[in-house]
Write a protein that holds these residues in place. Sequence first.
Motif, PDB file in Angstrom:
ATOM      1  N   GLU A  70       1.157  -1.505   0.033  1.00  0.00           N
ATOM      2  CA  GLU A  70      -0.009   0.245   0.267  1.00  0.00           C
ATOM      3  C   GLU A  70       1.105   1.529   0.268  1.00  0.00           C
ATOM      4  O   GLU A  70       0.309   2.611  -0.173  1.00  0.00           O
ATOM      5  CB  GLU A  70      -1.075   0.059   1.052  1.00  0.00           C
TER       6      GLU A  70
ATOM      7  N   ASP B 116     -10.089   1.226  -2.624  1.00  0.00           N
ATOM      8  CA  ASP B 116      -8.303   0.474  -2.306  1.00  0.00           C
ATOM      9  C   ASP B 116      -8.408   2.478  -1.447  1.00  0.00           C
ATOM     10  O   ASP B 116      -7.621   2.529  -0.831  1.00  0.00           O
ATOM     11  CB  ASP B 116      -7.802   0.500  -3.370  1.00  0.00           C
TER      12      ASP B 116
ATOM     13  N   SER C 101      -8.368   1.054   1.897  1.00  0.00           N
ATOM     14  CA  SER C 101      -7.003   0.320   1.978  1.00  0.00           C
ATOM     15  C   SER C 101      -5.583   0.888   1.983  1.00  0.00           C
ATOM     16  O   SER C 101      -4.642   0.077   3.188  1.00  0.00           O
ATOM     17  CB  SER C 101      -7.198  -1.709   1.536  1.00  0.00           C
TER      18      SER C 101
END
Length: 236
Positions: A150, A188, A191
């Motif tokens: 990430e 996302d 996340s």
Amino acid sequence: MKIRFSASTHVGKVRKVNEDSILTMPEQGIWAVSDGMGGYSAGDFASQCVVDNIAMLPSGLPPGDLIRELRTAISRAHESILTEATNRGAGIIGATVVVLVVAEGHFAGFWAGDSRLYRLQSGSIELLTSDHSLVGALVEAGELTWDEAERHAQSNVVTRAVGVDGALELDKIRGEVFPGDRFLLCSDGLSKYANFSTLERVLRSEPIETVADTLQQIALDGGGADNISVIVIDVI
């Protein structure tokens, strides 16, 4: 089994348009998150096309027929987005998708792209999907963890999506569900701001009425640079 859920989608703090779309169909046991890409008026079209096609599924289908019809619906969206991209002459238009189906004591998850499906079971979190992205490939090769991925400079480069390139490929996972299981679907936009330990802590502690909003706020507090979509499903 009884099902409870909460859901939320937010434009975030930076973008002017929410290119995410979410779908909740508890009567059919279907939940979906789609994250569009292609810029203003294109990404939101793509994600909405995905969820609209899923929403048209007839009710009352047996599980096997439901799974087949779900695949067909996403394939229809794929073709519609390809056609729209050609008509616009605007380059790539597409959308990630992650879908959860719960029926008769089992679940099935389908996905393309980097929107995710997690499960909290017996207090421990597990990522059930695997990102179709450049950094996802590095994780699969053992070179990064998902939390490290990430923070990678190319974390937003998706390698598979609905409406992009030729034939659509959907990955699938299936298994049993048990009372106490909690599932999380997200784009996302969540996340990238909430690592595994944060997600586990919140999913373990927050009631269903507030958990989606709490997760959304974590992403906003972290910067909110992307659209944020969250669906949490409890099996009782």
